[in-house]
Design an enzyme around this catalytic site. Sequence first.
Site, PDB file in Angstrom:
ATOM      1  N   ARG A 139       2.285 -10.457  10.550  1.00  0.00           N
ATOM      2  CA  ARG A 139       3.596  -9.830  10.767  1.00  0.00           C
ATOM      3  C   ARG A 139       4.713 -10.796  10.382  1.00  0.00           C
ATOM      4  O   ARG A 139       5.856 -10.384  10.187  1.00  0.00           O
ATOM      5  CB  ARG A 139       3.804  -9.452  12.237  1.00  0.00           C
ATOM      6  CG  ARG A 139       2.859  -8.419  12.849  1.00  0.00           C
ATOM      7  CD  ARG A 139       2.636  -7.214  12.012  1.00  0.00           C
ATOM      8  NE  ARG A 139       1.469  -7.385  11.160  1.00  0.00           N
ATOM      9  CZ  ARG A 139       1.181  -6.617  10.109  1.00  0.00           C
ATOM     10  NH1 ARG A 139       1.987  -5.643   9.764  1.00  0.00           N
ATOM     11  NH2 ARG A 139       0.101  -6.840   9.378  1.00  0.00           N
ATOM     12  N   GLN A 155      -7.712  -5.004   9.555  1.00  0.00           N
ATOM     13  CA  GLN A 155      -6.663  -4.570  10.478  1.00  0.00           C
ATOM     14  C   GLN A 155      -7.128  -3.407  11.353  1.00  0.00           C
ATOM     15  O   GLN A 155      -6.312  -2.657  11.891  1.00  0.00           O
ATOM     16  CB  GLN A 155      -5.397  -4.183   9.709  1.00  0.00           C
ATOM     17  CG  GLN A 155      -4.761  -5.345   8.962  1.00  0.00           C
ATOM     18  CD  GLN A 155      -3.427  -4.972   8.340  1.00  0.00           C
ATOM     19  OE1 GLN A 155      -2.416  -4.792   9.008  1.00  0.00           O
ATOM     20  NE2 GLN A 155      -3.421  -4.851   7.019  1.00  0.00           N
ATOM     21  N   LYS A 162       0.814  -1.219   0.000  1.00  0.00           N
ATOM     22  CA  LYS A 162       0.000   0.000   0.000  1.00  0.00           C
ATOM     23  C   LYS A 162       0.851   1.276   0.000  1.00  0.00           C
ATOM     24  O   LYS A 162       0.487   2.253  -0.661  1.00  0.00           O
ATOM     25  CB  LYS A 162      -0.956   0.005   1.182  1.00  0.00           C
ATOM     26  CG  LYS A 162      -0.317   0.138   2.551  1.00  0.00           C
ATOM     27  CD  LYS A 162      -1.375   0.135   3.647  1.00  0.00           C
ATOM     28  CE  LYS A 162      -0.743   0.193   5.022  1.00  0.00           C
ATOM     29  NZ  LYS A 162      -0.056   1.458   5.292  1.00  0.00           N
ATOM     30  N   THR A 163       1.991   1.258   0.716  1.00  0.00           N
ATOM     31  CA  THR A 163       2.844   2.444   0.722  1.00  0.00           C
ATOM     32  C   THR A 163       3.419   2.692  -0.667  1.00  0.00           C
ATOM     33  O   THR A 163       3.527   3.837  -1.121  1.00  0.00           O
ATOM     34  CB  THR A 163       3.984   2.283   1.753  1.00  0.00           C
ATOM     35  OG1 THR A 163       3.421   2.008   3.035  1.00  0.00           O
ATOM     36  CG2 THR A 163       4.830   3.537   1.822  1.00  0.00           C
ATOM     37  N   ASP A 174      -3.818   7.404   4.796  1.00  0.00           N
ATOM     38  CA  ASP A 174      -3.378   6.025   5.020  1.00  0.00           C
ATOM     39  C   ASP A 174      -4.034   5.486   6.296  1.00  0.00           C
ATOM     40  O   ASP A 174      -4.443   6.252   7.165  1.00  0.00           O
ATOM     41  CB  ASP A 174      -1.856   6.018   5.158  1.00  0.00           C
ATOM     42  CG  ASP A 174      -1.270   4.614   5.112  1.00  0.00           C
ATOM     43  OD1 ASP A 174      -1.997   3.678   4.746  1.00  0.00           O
ATOM     44  OD2 ASP A 174      -0.080   4.466   5.440  1.00  0.00           O
ATOM     45  N   GLU A 175      -4.119   4.162   6.412  1.00  0.00           N
ATOM     46  CA  GLU A 175      -4.681   3.505   7.608  1.00  0.00           C
ATOM     47  C   GLU A 175      -6.061   4.075   7.944  1.00  0.00           C
ATOM     48  O   GLU A 175      -6.384   4.359   9.102  1.00  0.00           O
ATOM     49  CB  GLU A 175      -3.737   3.659   8.811  1.00  0.00           C
ATOM     50  CG  GLU A 175      -2.316   3.167   8.578  1.00  0.00           C
ATOM     51  CD  GLU A 175      -2.202   1.652   8.543  1.00  0.00           C
ATOM     52  OE1 GLU A 175      -3.235   0.962   8.592  1.00  0.00           O
ATOM     53  OE2 GLU A 175      -1.060   1.150   8.450  1.00  0.00           O
TER      54      GLU A 175
END
Length: 727
Positions: A604, A251, A32-33, A220-221
């Site tokens: 993770r 998330q 996504k980044t 973002d997020e």
Amino acid sequence: MSITTGLNERQKEAVLHTEGPLLILAGAGSGKTRVLTHRIAHLVKDKGVNPWNILAITFTNKAASEMKERIEVLIGQDATESMWVSTFHSMCVRILRRNIHLLGYGQWFTIYDASDQKVLLKDIIKNLNYDEKLFPVGKVLGEISAQKNKAITPEEYKKSVEDDFRLSMIANIYALYQQELKENNALDFDDLLMKTNELFTEHPDVLKFYQNKFQYIHVDEYQDTNTVQYYIVRHLAGDRHNLCVVGDDDQSIYGWRGADIANILDFERDFPGARAIKLEQNYRSTGTILEAANSVVSHNKGRKPKKLWTDNEKGKAIEVLKYDNEYREADFIADNIRRKAMSGDRNFSDFAVLYRTNAQSRVLEEKMVSNSIPYRLLGGTRFYERREIKDLLAYLRVIENIHDDVSIQRIINVPRRRIGAATVDRISQYGYEEDMRFYEVARRSKELEVVGNAAATKVVEFIEMMDRFRTLAPVKGVAKLLEDIIDTTNYYDYIYQQYSEDAEDRISNIGELISKAANYESTAEEASLAGFLEEVTLVADVDNYDEDSNSVVLMTLHSAKGLEFPVVFMPGLEEGLFPSSMSLEEGEDSLEEERRLCYVGITRARQRLYLLHAECRRTYGRVQYAAPSRFLSELPSQFRKQEPKRNIPGHNPFLKTRPKMGKGLIDNIPKTVDQDYNIGDRISHIRFGEGIIEDLEDKGDDLFVTINFDNGQKRRLSAKFARLKVI
């Protein structure tokens, strides 16, 4: 080379769609980044958008820095200098510094952290003559924060709870708390958002300026936004609706601090005509780990359907391991790490241990130390919350803002100047009754005859010293100013006298603070005392994570979001711990958030994942039986390796035989203390009198109880020998 080179089809689609509302549902590890940075580069390089018309908001300074660096690689540093890439809170501070005078505050307001808020609230509860036992500061602060997260003012809150006597009293505290903050020219973290929203609502001309400035907005997020952040984003998007939000509803794990998953689930309803693009290809984890993550999170009902997949190898099976207790669980983790690192198969930095609660870290730390394993603990006492650092920052804050009553009361007798608590209370009470700030009452304490002549002399000397510091501040610079404060107050001598056991560590921390100040001054475009205080106040735990340090990371699952590791251990997968007992009581929405937290933990891991649980675990002095977490049963059986109970040889500190199981409590465990203790219990001690338990530390064969006694003393006592009595 094209901006879209190297992107997959869905990523490319998201980068090239620039006009109108866009929802990018980005699964864990889906890049996504990369998509955000390439989209911004495409706007500047290919579409000719001015960099100063672009806004990118994320949730940590670390993520913001990484994003800006990646954009610079794509289009050059010059193009990013006028671009706003920051956290929500940093963006709001920047807007408020320029415009908060319109709300009746001074430009150089102080930002209070949680400990400052508690000090202020404690004084307010005392001044209102409320019983602090009925209105615990932490719970009152949580209630106020919850209202601010929903953009509810004290006046609105008071109307909504007028039929509830207790909540009406909290509404009184909330109203006075906001009044005191304003008189102190201070904001708390929630206010940074709340006041920005208030500014946009009450001053359309200010909002119009920022709407014209930010013509392309990226968030973002987005799944972690709360109500007031949602309002700010809607304000800025205006009529253009050139709003791109990136997030993953799977998330969303911060509901407990106000995040509203509905913001991402309802985006297409809130912004008609929105385009939705799913990023489901994962570049991080093995196929086995992704299958496990998909399987667990699919049990949630409140989610948008998506399924992670990868071209990576299938990888090894996930190991599900059961142990007698947390000591044996930690033994396995430490032994596994030590053997892999010593053999050269892995570096220590390849390992992360992710747990549900901070309380789990103690046993893990013990095992790391006894096995000589280097480790870092994220999520413990933050650097800027350490006593010596808070003291020196309080000096700087008073120098910057003399209305900051919380900070001045912290340092007026630190180091000791024979200015007692009674003197401070009289000055504070006089200021409260006469509507004067503490600093001014202290300056005039002799002429006002607030306190006796001897005490007033000491108080005035302190104020004169602070005035000299305030005169020097503009010419000295922050690092030199800190050194002057330390020298003038003999602060190092104070540290050696007060904290002889760990004085060197504390002085080393102070050296780190001075280095931080010097580094800030050498890198900031316009260095200032206010700018330095702002930077250190807004730092988060994860911002201090050093990927180059060769040590094992111990951290909570909440702190781990956004990070990744080759090998992940998740201990404590037990009913009542993970999922938490509170989530089991609160219902399906809370349980689904716990499941999303499990999903975050699983994703993770890049190569190996170990899920561990114990048959019993000591909690607050009690040994409790623990059933395996339901999340373990939700794993696909073909992708997990279920081990029988395994115990590394060694002394078991509290379990000698297989226990008889009662109602969650193990009855036949030999006790090392003669009664049970809980945080919040009222305790009697033969020497110190009565007090309240603040903390409990289980040492296996003993329990250490930290008690705040009514006489003002705080003591850490052995339950085994101190002859404590629960009242």
